[in-house]
Design a protein around this motif. Sequence first.
Motif, PDB file in Angstrom:
ATOM      1  N   LEU A 288       0.863  -1.130  -0.020  1.00 51.50           N
ATOM      2  CA  LEU A 288      -0.046  -0.031  -0.272  1.00 51.50           C
ATOM      3  C   LEU A 288       0.773   1.413   0.054  1.00 51.50           C
ATOM      4  O   LEU A 288       0.635   2.271  -0.526  1.00 51.50           O
ATOM      5  CB  LEU A 288      -0.737   0.116   1.123  1.00 51.50           C
ATOM      6  N   MET A 289       1.895   1.164   0.874  1.00 48.67           N
ATOM      7  CA  MET A 289       2.980   2.330   0.714  1.00 48.67           C
ATOM      8  C   MET A 289       3.315   2.683  -0.810  1.00 48.67           C
ATOM      9  O   MET A 289       3.440   3.595  -1.328  1.00 48.67           O
ATOM     10  CB  MET A 289       4.240   2.105   1.310  1.00 48.67           C
ATOM     11  N   ALA A 290       3.687   1.381  -1.554  1.00 49.15           N
ATOM     12  CA  ALA A 290       4.210   1.536  -2.914  1.00 49.15           C
ATOM     13  C   ALA A 290       3.092   2.125  -3.937  1.00 49.15           C
ATOM     14  O   ALA A 290       3.230   2.943  -4.648  1.00 49.15           O
ATOM     15  CB  ALA A 290       4.894   0.277  -3.246  1.00 49.15           C
ATOM     16  N   ARG A 291       1.910   1.845  -3.418  1.00 48.33           N
ATOM     17  CA  ARG A 291       0.738   2.274  -4.364  1.00 48.33           C
ATOM     18  C   ARG A 291       0.628   3.846  -4.243  1.00 48.33           C
ATOM     19  O   ARG A 291       0.481   4.606  -4.906  1.00 48.33           O
ATOM     20  CB  ARG A 291      -0.412   1.460  -4.041  1.00 48.33           C
ATOM     21  N   LEU A 292       0.694   4.104  -2.785  1.00 47.20           N
ATOM     22  CA  LEU A 292       0.510   5.428  -2.600  1.00 47.20           C
ATOM     23  C   LEU A 292       1.615   6.414  -3.094  1.00 47.20           C
ATOM     24  O   LEU A 292       1.553   7.411  -3.541  1.00 47.20           O
ATOM     25  CB  LEU A 292       0.387   5.858  -1.024  1.00 47.20           C
ATOM     26  N   ARG A 293       2.795   5.764  -3.072  1.00 44.82           N
ATOM     27  CA  ARG A 293       4.089   6.671  -3.509  1.00 44.82           C
ATOM     28  C   ARG A 293       4.208   6.602  -4.776  1.00 44.82           C
ATOM     29  O   ARG A 293       4.709   7.630  -5.525  1.00 44.82           O
ATOM     30  CB  ARG A 293       5.373   5.681  -2.978  1.00 44.82           C
ATOM     31  N   ALA A 294       3.750   5.762  -5.639  1.00 49.77           N
ATOM     32  CA  ALA A 294       3.618   5.608  -7.350  1.00 49.77           C
ATOM     33  C   ALA A 294       2.828   6.571  -7.723  1.00 49.77           C
ATOM     34  O   ALA A 294       3.073   7.304  -8.687  1.00 49.77           O
ATOM     35  CB  ALA A 294       3.601   4.113  -7.740  1.00 49.77           C
TER      36      ALA A 294
ATOM     37  N   LEU B 267       7.902   7.619   1.911  1.00 44.03           N
ATOM     38  CA  LEU B 267       7.169   6.163   1.807  1.00 44.03           C
ATOM     39  C   LEU B 267       5.931   6.278   1.320  1.00 44.03           C
ATOM     40  O   LEU B 267       5.585   5.267   0.801  1.00 44.03           O
ATOM     41  CB  LEU B 267       7.616   5.339   2.971  1.00 44.03           C
ATOM     42  N   ILE B 268       5.275   7.267   1.503  1.00 41.57           N
ATOM     43  CA  ILE B 268       3.754   7.196   0.892  1.00 41.57           C
ATOM     44  C   ILE B 268       3.263   8.430   0.019  1.00 41.57           C
ATOM     45  O   ILE B 268       2.264   8.412  -0.355  1.00 41.57           O
ATOM     46  CB  ILE B 268       2.845   7.226   2.262  1.00 41.57           C
ATOM     47  N   ARG B 269       4.246   9.417  -0.111  1.00 41.97           N
ATOM     48  CA  ARG B 269       3.649  10.625  -0.745  1.00 41.97           C
ATOM     49  C   ARG B 269       4.028  10.354  -2.307  1.00 41.97           C
ATOM     50  O   ARG B 269       5.420   9.939  -2.574  1.00 41.97           O
ATOM     51  CB  ARG B 269       4.604  11.620  -0.187  1.00 41.97           C
ATOM     52  N   PRO B 270       3.294  10.991  -3.235  1.00 43.46           N
ATOM     53  CA  PRO B 270       3.440  10.816  -4.397  1.00 43.46           C
ATOM     54  C   PRO B 270       4.851  11.557  -4.992  1.00 43.46           C
ATOM     55  O   PRO B 270       5.137  12.484  -4.381  1.00 43.46           O
ATOM     56  CB  PRO B 270       2.504  11.351  -5.143  1.00 43.46           C
ATOM     57  N   ASN B 271       5.724  10.935  -5.990  1.00 44.28           N
ATOM     58  CA  ASN B 271       6.834  11.560  -6.243  1.00 44.28           C
ATOM     59  C   ASN B 271       6.661  11.884  -8.047  1.00 44.28           C
ATOM     60  O   ASN B 271       6.175  11.270  -8.537  1.00 44.28           O
ATOM     61  CB  ASN B 271       8.056  10.681  -5.870  1.00 44.28           C
ATOM     62  N   PRO B 272       7.629  12.726  -8.379  1.00 42.97           N
ATOM     63  CA  PRO B 272       7.614  13.132  -9.776  1.00 42.97           C
ATOM     64  C   PRO B 272       7.963  11.664 -10.693  1.00 42.97           C
ATOM     65  O   PRO B 272       8.887  10.694 -10.069  1.00 42.97           O
ATOM     66  CB  PRO B 272       8.966  13.961 -10.198  1.00 42.97           C
ATOM     67  N   ARG B 273       7.559  11.541 -11.812  1.00 42.42           N
ATOM     68  CA  ARG B 273       8.030  10.468 -12.680  1.00 42.42           C
ATOM     69  C   ARG B 273       9.392  10.129 -13.081  1.00 42.42           C
ATOM     70  O   ARG B 273       9.982  11.398 -13.445  1.00 42.42           O
ATOM     71  CB  ARG B 273       7.127  10.497 -14.033  1.00 42.42           C
ATOM     72  N   THR B 274       9.930   9.250 -12.809  1.00 42.42           N
ATOM     73  CA  THR B 274      11.497   9.018 -13.230  1.00 42.42           C
ATOM     74  C   THR B 274      11.304   7.913 -14.066  1.00 42.42           C
ATOM     75  O   THR B 274      10.666   7.000 -14.077  1.00 42.42           O
ATOM     76  CB  THR B 274      12.235   8.825 -11.881  1.00 42.42           C
ATOM     77  N   ARG B 275      12.345   8.032 -15.292  1.00 45.41           N
ATOM     78  CA  ARG B 275      12.178   6.957 -16.049  1.00 45.41           C
ATOM     79  C   ARG B 275      13.728   6.421 -16.345  1.00 45.41           C
ATOM     80  O   ARG B 275      13.864   5.678 -17.377  1.00 45.41           O
ATOM     81  CB  ARG B 275      11.833   7.644 -17.713  1.00 45.41           C
ATOM     82  N   THR B 276      14.728   6.918 -15.520  1.00 45.84           N
ATOM     83  CA  THR B 276      16.048   6.155 -15.672  1.00 45.84           C
ATOM     84  C   THR B 276      16.027   4.941 -15.534  1.00 45.84           C
ATOM     85  O   THR B 276      15.476   4.241 -14.260  1.00 45.84           O
ATOM     86  CB  THR B 276      16.845   7.024 -14.775  1.00 45.84           C
TER      87      THR B 276
END
Length: 487
Positions: free
Chosen positions: A110-116, A245-254
């Motif tokens: 759930l953390m990963a889902r919130l973060r992504a 661990l739970i806040r959304p972050n900018p998209r990264t493609r590297t």
Amino acid sequence: MASLRTRWLLPAAALVSVATAATAEAVTGDVIYFTGYTVVCAAAWWAALRQAGPGERWPWLLIAVAQTFWLAGDLVSSAAFRFFPYWDPTGWMDAPWLAGYLALGTGIMLMARLRARGQLREPLLDMLTLTTAVTIGMWWLLVAPALEASGGLYTAGIALDAGYMLGDVLITAAVLLLVLSPGRRSAPTGLLVTAACLRLVTDLGYAVLPHLGVAMESLASLGGLVLFGNSLMVITALHPGRAELIRPNPRTRTLHPARLVFLGLALLTAPAVAVAQGSGPQAQRIALLVATVAASAFILARFAGAVREQERAERLLAYQASYDPLTGLANRRTITGRLDACSAGDVLLYLDLDGFKAVNDTYGHDAGDALLVEVARRLRAAVREDDLVVRLGGDEFALLCPQASVHTDVIPLAERVLDAIAEPIGYDGHELRVGTSIGIAVVDETTTPGDLVRKADAAMYEAKRDGRGRWVLAGPPPKPAPLSLAG
């Protein structure tokens, strides 16, 4: 306060865990372990209920639930060992332990889902690839030998071994999903990943060490490692930076090289097991494995090349969308996004060149372009390292200065800009001369992005009316007008 708390919690947890391991086979060890674990569970519930907002609470609640289930299973196991030596606690202790795996794995996922937030497809595919390989390895290492010894019969013991293996696989999958999802990876992420890895290491120890001749009584010292890993999860929940661990972050493609290595190892897991268990001459099996490794390496290299090419194209498109092609400065789109994130203490300087049209009319547009490039260079040289220099379009520029003092930072900056732009610019044997008028607006607790732009725009026009070549600090916000960065 919170950082100090987490700073002393880490050595305290390590000390209690070492004491638990050192006295594992004595009653004292049980007292230390259960006292420490009760404190850990209480802290987990406190962190989940008191420190998290309503929308952020579920992952931490599930971690607290996992700790409580594991404590209940440990209590049943210890009571059976100490007070009821003839009672078989199988099931009574395993049910809460297995439930703890489910709660922890769900919480981390759930953390990963919130973060992504909409960026989970690629991390999910990588996680499934790696988790499949881990499942094959664990089955071959933990379950297959017991199944072979039983003649292929699935006994209750084998079913429990498979259950714990699936619990470990679930935690592994959750941690991989969290690590592979975009976002910052500082102390909280490291603490949680270390805690989950310690859980997996201790489970492997309980499963593998008896087959290596280690007595069951000697495994009691692993309880100290279990307690330390569980403590790390709660220290993560108490850490002041846990929001990463739970806040959304900018998209990264590297595509990180480490991800390619792990994906390659995952692809080779099944062939390696098949070769190890296969029949035929050893040299033939080794040759087959080498060929499989080479083919996988070539496929991954081709995959990496295609991804790198796509990333370069995306970075170019992102740059073109966010930066001015003539001057290389950030453009209107970039500052619009930054304005939305402004906080009290940020300052906007709105600049409009004085006399630019005359330069264009007299010397041509090439001269005007050369002048704009030189103005951009001078603005970059005048600002602080964290300030944002923007070309809004035409002869309009903006400077966004985060957390700047009006008297010690902004007014001296405005004076430097006025002097720098007033200096003549050489072009094709001519001296091009322009000036600038600057409007300054400061963000306070009630300022919206629209208010900030309107105030700076109005102050800039006031500077033009007052004779140009000067700055004006905005007063109260003018009447509402449509949000625009145009002069």
